[in-house]
Design an enzyme around this catalytic site. Structure first.
Site, PDB file in Angstrom:
ATOM      1  N   GLU A  52       0.808  -1.223   0.000  1.00  0.00           N
ATOM      2  CA  GLU A  52       0.000   0.000   0.000  1.00  0.00           C
ATOM      3  C   GLU A  52       0.843   1.275   0.000  1.00  0.00           C
ATOM      4  O   GLU A  52       0.416   2.305  -0.505  1.00  0.00           O
ATOM      5  CB  GLU A  52      -0.957   0.003   1.191  1.00  0.00           C
ATOM      6  CG  GLU A  52      -2.100  -0.997   1.082  1.00  0.00           C
ATOM      7  CD  GLU A  52      -1.731  -2.368   1.614  1.00  0.00           C
ATOM      8  OE1 GLU A  52      -0.538  -2.612   1.894  1.00  0.00           O
ATOM      9  OE2 GLU A  52      -2.639  -3.207   1.760  1.00  0.00           O
ATOM     10  N   PHE A 114     -10.996  -8.128  13.659  1.00  0.00           N
ATOM     11  CA  PHE A 114      -9.930  -8.545  12.747  1.00  0.00           C
ATOM     12  C   PHE A 114      -9.638  -7.432  11.743  1.00  0.00           C
ATOM     13  O   PHE A 114     -10.531  -6.890  11.133  1.00  0.00           O
ATOM     14  CB  PHE A 114     -10.344  -9.825  12.010  1.00  0.00           C
ATOM     15  CG  PHE A 114      -9.324 -10.265  10.996  1.00  0.00           C
ATOM     16  CD1 PHE A 114      -8.053 -10.660  11.400  1.00  0.00           C
ATOM     17  CD2 PHE A 114      -9.625 -10.241   9.641  1.00  0.00           C
ATOM     18  CE1 PHE A 114      -7.106 -11.037  10.460  1.00  0.00           C
ATOM     19  CE2 PHE A 114      -8.673 -10.623   8.699  1.00  0.00           C
ATOM     20  CZ  PHE A 114      -7.413 -11.015   9.106  1.00  0.00           C
ATOM     21  N   GLN A 115      -8.382  -7.120  11.589  1.00  0.00           N
ATOM     22  CA  GLN A 115      -7.914  -6.038  10.712  1.00  0.00           C
ATOM     23  C   GLN A 115      -8.578  -4.699  11.054  1.00  0.00           C
ATOM     24  O   GLN A 115      -8.854  -3.895  10.172  1.00  0.00           O
ATOM     25  CB  GLN A 115      -8.108  -6.386   9.227  1.00  0.00           C
ATOM     26  CG  GLN A 115      -7.181  -7.535   8.801  1.00  0.00           C
ATOM     27  CD  GLN A 115      -7.030  -7.671   7.305  1.00  0.00           C
ATOM     28  OE1 GLN A 115      -7.936  -7.376   6.540  1.00  0.00           O
ATOM     29  NE2 GLN A 115      -5.854  -8.121   6.873  1.00  0.00           N
ATOM     30  N   LYS A 164     -17.425  -1.572   6.284  1.00  0.00           N
ATOM     31  CA  LYS A 164     -17.911  -2.512   5.282  1.00  0.00           C
ATOM     32  C   LYS A 164     -19.447  -2.535   5.203  1.00  0.00           C
ATOM     33  O   LYS A 164     -20.006  -2.665   4.118  1.00  0.00           O
ATOM     34  CB  LYS A 164     -17.390  -3.915   5.614  1.00  0.00           C
ATOM     35  CG  LYS A 164     -17.544  -4.888   4.465  1.00  0.00           C
ATOM     36  CD  LYS A 164     -16.836  -6.205   4.759  1.00  0.00           C
ATOM     37  CE  LYS A 164     -16.954  -7.140   3.563  1.00  0.00           C
ATOM     38  NZ  LYS A 164     -16.305  -8.437   3.837  1.00  0.00           N
ATOM     39  N   MET A 483      24.538   9.378   1.718  1.00  0.00           N
ATOM     40  CA  MET A 483      24.421  10.627   2.474  1.00  0.00           C
ATOM     41  C   MET A 483      24.748  10.393   3.948  1.00  0.00           C
ATOM     42  O   MET A 483      25.377  11.231   4.601  1.00  0.00           O
ATOM     43  CB  MET A 483      23.010  11.209   2.311  1.00  0.00           C
ATOM     44  CG  MET A 483      22.873  12.631   2.804  1.00  0.00           C
ATOM     45  SD  MET A 483      23.937  13.792   1.903  1.00  0.00           S
ATOM     46  CE  MET A 483      22.810  14.379   0.636  1.00  0.00           C
TER      47      MET A 483
END
Lengths: 585, 186
Positions: A52, A114-115, A164, A483
């Site tokens: 993502e 969940f999630q 959802k 760097m």
């Protein structure tokens, strides 16, 4: 006319009504209803990413190269948390994004489902605004508002969290024109009295300078045109931040190069010694100012910015003008013309004579080699072999290569340069290059990378291959975190703590494993041929350029020093180079 | 926020000058912020203060316009003049924020706070507590044979003074609302 439909369908309708053609995303349990709708339509293209974070950086690349908002779709929990780095990056660089995230059903919120993650809580400080939609009837209006907030005023990322059950439920769809006028309406026009005062200062200034930034790019191509007109007409020198490159062409006669920590000597000296600084869409970042106390001590400072919180945040400004850069420049030009197009020609002529002396230092000088490829040389060759391409887009990762790219590549137009400026996100460039390529399928898109940054989001090569995005990965491979290594050399007694790249993959085999092509080049004699092969290859390409391992990026304003105390590299004498590290301790 | 002790030169290998270059006089300001009464708006305001290192001395919030869904947040904050200006500008950027007023500079204003003071004691101390409460025009809102709860409205300084006097007389619990403030006049 009201239309009844499911929340999931509303998402597609709203995106279509907002003119969205591309969504970058990754499916998961909490967004399955929306993905089902995506399956059943053809107007909106979905780019399936591999992580993502990649989706958000792709959307940033898309947004910065088109001027349109980038759109991302992710699932709940880890999908949303993986988007956080990209959101923060977009917030700091003022990139308009609309991120849609799935959420567990409303009745599960707060139960550690969940999630489940507190997505609006987590993303509150890294978005311009965010919403949790609890009623399907509110969904369409919220998405339209989200686009309005993301793209108006100072642009930025927004997030809409959609449970959802809200996606499954049926509600009334409203179009963008049916919603009540959002209360968020930032002013665009600047105060005309203040603009007139600025013009008066411009007429008298002996040592004026335009200091421009990403705000010019964000204001649209019209703003860049106005900037060019005003610079040519007044003959004032112009410098730009990393974010603003391309607003004024690098080939333009008044261009004195990028300023800041690794900016050009002439640009930083001119900033230090000017008597009138006109900041246009630039926010006095700490990489720009060096030591605040000694920043441009003798100048009157004017600042044009759409965000009033950018004014007087770091540097005290004498003449603030709050407004959109394009609108203010237009008024400024009108007033200046109406008052007789006056400048202090004699003063400005002397000023240019001084700037020419600084330019003569040739601060970007480096010692080339016939044995090893110098990173600066690699970029000079890339510039030479691609300069004829008007449709050349460059993205970068973060580090030395990024600064060298800003120094050695030349940008003639806005929206051609995509780099993580504010947040400094390693792993930005590869996905951003894919986002740019998706928006401009025929264009040449090159990601100038370091090998360490590139590895951070290398999984997105799969996305490039799947969607036939012929992005060119130009990796300056020094097997170091360059760097970090440079700072450790100069500032931490040459103790190179964890700053080398061990166990690197074979990038050529890696390219083959992803189903594209790669080449390794280490001999300067082969460099042009290798770049040419990369450019001509019809598909994604990884060019692994083995460069000098211990090259330092100069010029450099060391820690806590003012603009007029830069360290130069090969441009200064041998002794100064040897003494450079010591001077800092 | 107290200044950290960073010796001169100690930050020489940082990109930043870590010592506050603008150390100046600290002022207290009372800000009135009118916001949409929507989910998370208070978290946005508080998050701004904690995220950017600003101070909150007191904060009150309640809906003041039910039909218009507006809430009023009154914040007492401290900082240098530049920091106060930055706080106001940053508050103004929050999307559901409609108005930001600095009551300290926008003319005269009234500030009031409500406090509840539980004072436990017997004998002389109990009598003395009641006597002082009368001087301060505090109301007794709860009483047992060994305790009072006083209610008092006033400026924060008046509440401070009352609490100081009650402490030796058996002040055992104290609740304060924080400041609510309005500009004087029309």
């Amino acid at each position: 006319m009201s239309r009844s439909m499911t929340g999931a369908r509303m998402v597609i309708e709203a995106l279509r009504d907002q003119g969205v053609d591309t969504v970058f995303g990754y499916p998961g349990g909490a967004v399955l209803p929306i993905y089902d709708e995506i399956f059943q339509q053809n107007d909106i293209k979905h780019i399936l990413v591999r992580h993502e974070q990649g989706a958000v950086h792709m959307a940033e690349g898309y947004a910065r190269s088109t001027g349109k908002p980038g759109v991302v779709l992710v699932t709940s929990g880890p999908g949303a948390t993986n988007a956080v780095t990209g959101l923060t990056d977009a917030l700091l660089d003022s990139i308009p994004l609309v991120v849609l995230s799935g959420q567990v059903p409303t009745f599960l919120i707060g139960t550690d489902g969940f999630q489940e993650a507190d997505t609006v809580g987590i993303t509150r400080p890294c978005t311009k605004h965010n919403w949790l939609v609890k009623e399907t009837d509110d969904l369409a209006a919220t998405i339209h508002k989200a686009f309005h907030v993301a793209t108006s005023g100072r642009p930025g990322p927004v997030l809409v969290d959609i449970p959802k059950d809200v996606q499954f439920a049926t509600g009334e769809y409203v179009g963008p024109k049916q919603i009540e006028t959002p209360s968020y309406q930032p002013a665009k026009k600047g105060d005309l009295d203040a603009i007139t005062r600025l013009v008066e200062l411009m007429e008298k200034a002996e040592r004026p300078i335009f200091y421009t930034g990403g705000g010019v790019i964000n204001s649209g191509t019209g703003a860049s045109q106005l900037l060019r007109e005003i610079v040519e007409a007044t003959g004032f020198p112009i410098t730009s931040t990393l974010m603003g490159l391309g607003a004024y062409p690098a080939s333009g006669g008044k261009w004195i190069g990028m300023l800041g920590m690794h900016g050009l000597y002439e640009a930083n000296m001119a900033m230090h010694d000017c008597d009138l600084m006109i900041a246009v869409g630039a926010r006095f970042d700490d990489r720009i100012t060096g030591r605040v106390k000694d920043f441009s001590p003798d100048s009157i400072k004017a600042q044009i910015d759409i965000d009033s919180s950018s004014i007087n945040k770091v540097i005290h400004v004498d003449l603030p003008i709050v407004g959109d850069v394009g609108h203010v420049l237009e008024d400024m030009l009108k007033v200046w013309k109406a008052r007789g197009r006056k400048t202090n020609a004699e003063g400005v002529r002397k000023w240019w004579a001084q700037i020419e002396q600084w330019k003569a230092v040739k601060c970007l000088t480096y010692r080339n080699s016939e044995k090893t490829i110098k990173p600066q040389h690699a970029l000079e060759r890339l510039q030479a072999l691609t300069a004829h391409r008007k449709d050349r887009y460059i993205t970068t990762e973060v580090g030395q290569h990024q600064m060298w790219a800003a120094q050695f590549l030349h940008f003639e137009d806005p929206n051609r340069w995509m780099t993580s400026g504010g947040l400094g996100t390693m792993g930005y460039g590869l996905p951003a290059s894919i986002g740019v390529q998706v928006a401009h399928p025929e264009a040449l898109v090159v990601n100038v990378a370091g090998e360490a940054s590139w590895l951070m989001n290398m999984q997105e090569m799969g996305t490039a291959v799947q969607f036939r995005a012929p992005v060119k990965q130009f990796i300056l491979n020094n097997e170091r975190l360059g760097m970090v290594r440079q700072w450790q050399q100069l500032l931490h007694g040459e103790r190179y703590s964890q700053s080398w790249s061990e166990s690197l993959p074979d990038f050529v085999k890696l390219a083959e494993a992803f189903g594209c092509k790669g080449r390794l080049v280490s001999d300067p004699a082969d460099l042009d041929d290798a770049i040419q092969e990369m450019l001509e290859y019809d598909g994604p390409f990884i060019l692994d350029v083995m460069v000098e391992k211990h090259e330092n990026c100069f010029p450099m304003i060391p820690s806590g020093k003012p603009h007029n105390e830069m360290i130069l590299g090969e441009a200064s004498t041998e002794d100064a180079i040897v003494g450079a590290g010591g001077a800092l301790v | 926020m107290a200044a950290l002790k960073i010796e001169q030169g100690a930050s020489s290998h940082s990109a930043y000058d870590l010592r506050d270059p603008n150390a100046q006089v600290i002022e207290s300001h009372t800000l009135a912020v009118l916001v949409d009464n929507e989910a998370g708006v208070l978290a946005r305001v508080i998050g701004l203060f904690s995220g950017r290192g600003f101070n909150i001395d007191s904060l009150t919030v309640a809906e003041v316009d039910h039909l218009g869904h507006r809430s009023r947040i009154t914040i007492v904050t401290r900082g240098t003049p530049a920091v106060i200006e930055q706080i106001k500008a940053q508050l103004g950027r929050i999307i559901p924020v409609h108005e930001v007023h600095d009551l300290t500079v926008e003319g005269p204003s009234v500030e009031r706070e409500l406090g509840l003071f539980k004072v436990s004691g017997k004998g002389d101390k109990r009598v003395e507590a009641l006597r002082i409460a009368e001087i301060f025009r505090a109301n007794v809102v709860d009483s047992t044979l060994e305790s009072f709860v006083f209610e008092m409205t006033g400026t924060p300084e008046k509440l401070d003074a009352f609490a100081e006097l009650m402490r030796p007389l058996g002040l055992s619990d104290l609740a304060r609302t924080g400041v609510a403030a309005l500009a004087r006049g029309i």
